[in-house]
Design a protein around this motif. Structure first.
Motif, PDB file in Angstrom:
ATOM      1  N   GLY A 179       0.763  -1.246   0.000  1.00 17.87           N
ATOM      2  CA  GLY A 179       0.000   0.000   0.000  1.00 17.87           C
ATOM      3  C   GLY A 179       0.788   1.287   0.000  1.00 17.87           C
ATOM      4  N   VAL A 180       2.110   1.222  -0.007  1.00 24.05           N
ATOM      5  CA  VAL A 180       2.907   2.449  -0.091  1.00 24.05           C
ATOM      6  C   VAL A 180       2.858   2.923  -1.547  1.00 24.05           C
ATOM      7  N   PRO A 181       2.370   4.139  -1.793  1.00 24.63           N
ATOM      8  CA  PRO A 181       2.306   4.630  -3.174  1.00 24.63           C
ATOM      9  C   PRO A 181       3.696   4.745  -3.809  1.00 24.63           C
ATOM     10  N   GLY A 182       3.740   4.564  -5.124  1.00 23.13           N
ATOM     11  CA  GLY A 182       5.000   4.609  -5.860  1.00 23.13           C
ATOM     12  C   GLY A 182       5.755   5.908  -5.736  1.00 23.13           C
ATOM     13  N   ASP A 183       5.042   7.030  -5.676  1.00 20.68           N
ATOM     14  CA  ASP A 183       5.730   8.310  -5.528  1.00 20.68           C
ATOM     15  C   ASP A 183       6.241   8.528  -4.103  1.00 20.68           C
ATOM     16  N   VAL A 184       5.641   7.831  -3.147  1.00 19.13           N
ATOM     17  CA  VAL A 184       6.060   7.978  -1.749  1.00 19.13           C
ATOM     18  C   VAL A 184       7.350   7.202  -1.476  1.00 19.13           C
ATOM     19  N   LEU A 185       7.519   6.056  -2.113  1.00 15.14           N
ATOM     20  CA  LEU A 185       8.744   5.260  -1.979  1.00 15.14           C
ATOM     21  C   LEU A 185       9.299   4.980  -3.359  1.00 15.14           C
ATOM     22  N   GLN A 186      10.488   5.517  -3.609  1.00 12.49           N
ATOM     23  CA  GLN A 186      11.121   5.341  -4.909  1.00 12.49           C
ATOM     24  C   GLN A 186      12.522   4.761  -4.734  1.00 12.49           C
ATOM     25  N   LEU A 187      12.816   3.770  -5.543  1.00 18.09           N
ATOM     26  CA  LEU A 187      14.108   3.083  -5.516  1.00 18.09           C
ATOM     27  C   LEU A 187      15.002   3.658  -6.607  1.00 18.09           C
ATOM     28  N   LEU A 188      16.187   4.091  -6.209  1.00 16.86           N
ATOM     29  CA  LEU A 188      17.142   4.649  -7.174  1.00 16.86           C
ATOM     30  C   LEU A 188      18.498   3.952  -7.038  1.00 16.86           C
TER      31      LEU A 188
END
Length: 189
Positions: A179-188
């Motif tokens: 449920g964590v939105p994609g914009d809230v958690l981003q992998l770089l």
């Protein structure tokens, strides 16, 4: 999408175990922009809702135990016993920070007023956090610091160690599924 890099098994450098797309400056700029735009909405969910997401993530980590253990063994060079221990610590981190979100970020604390006034203390997210993790505990440390920042209402830009990007990618996918939105958690990577 980015420049692809092969990931090798440290026990047998001939064995390719995956591929990772490396973030460019353009990716970093876009991720920061998206995270900045999403941070306030994530914080506004409140501690209880963020705790629900982290508890769901803990259950997802447990359900995906075989695949996670495989990547910890193949990519991180862990023994099976160490992989189990790291996975347990990852689940514990999610549950611990869920509990902290419920107790510290759910409702304001009422503070004593020395002259009869009403004082309250409400904790909120601070924006976007960068979480940079080491290679030696690619799941537990990665997830622990990300979960802490998420529990507190912050968006996260996560940069895993170059040696263990697959474990971080799997953790990110699990957190997104929970449920964590994609914009809230981003992998770089």
């Amino acid at each position: 999408a980015g420049r692809a890099r092969r990931v090798y098994d440290p026990a047998d450098r001939r064995r390719v175990i995956g591929t990772v797309a490396v973030a460019s400056r353009r990716h970093v700029a876009a991720a920061l922009s998206g995270a900045n735009a999403a941070a306030d909405g994530w914080d506004a969910l409140g501690g209880a809702a963020r705790a629900d997401v982290l508890e769901a993530a803990a259950a997802e980590f447990e359900a995906d135990m075989p695949a996670l253990m495989a990547v910890l063994v193949r990519e991180g060079g862990k023994t099976i016993a160490d992989a189990v221990a790291e996975l347990r610590e990852t689940v514990d981190c999610c549950r611990y920070y869920a509990m902290r979100a419920r107790t510290e970020f759910a409702v304001p604390d009422v503070l004593p007023g020395p002259t009869g006034e009403t004082n309250t203390l409400a904790l909120h997210g601070r924006g976007v956090f960068a979480c940079i993790s080491p290679w030696n505990f690619p799941l537990a440390i990665f997830t622990g610091q990300v979960a802490a920042a998420l529990a507190a209402g912050n968006a996260v830009i996560a940069k895993p160690a170059e040696q263990t990007t697959l474990a971080a990618a799997m953790a990110t996918l699990i957190l997104h599924r929970a449920g964590v939105p994609g914009d809230v958690l981003q992998l770089l990577p």
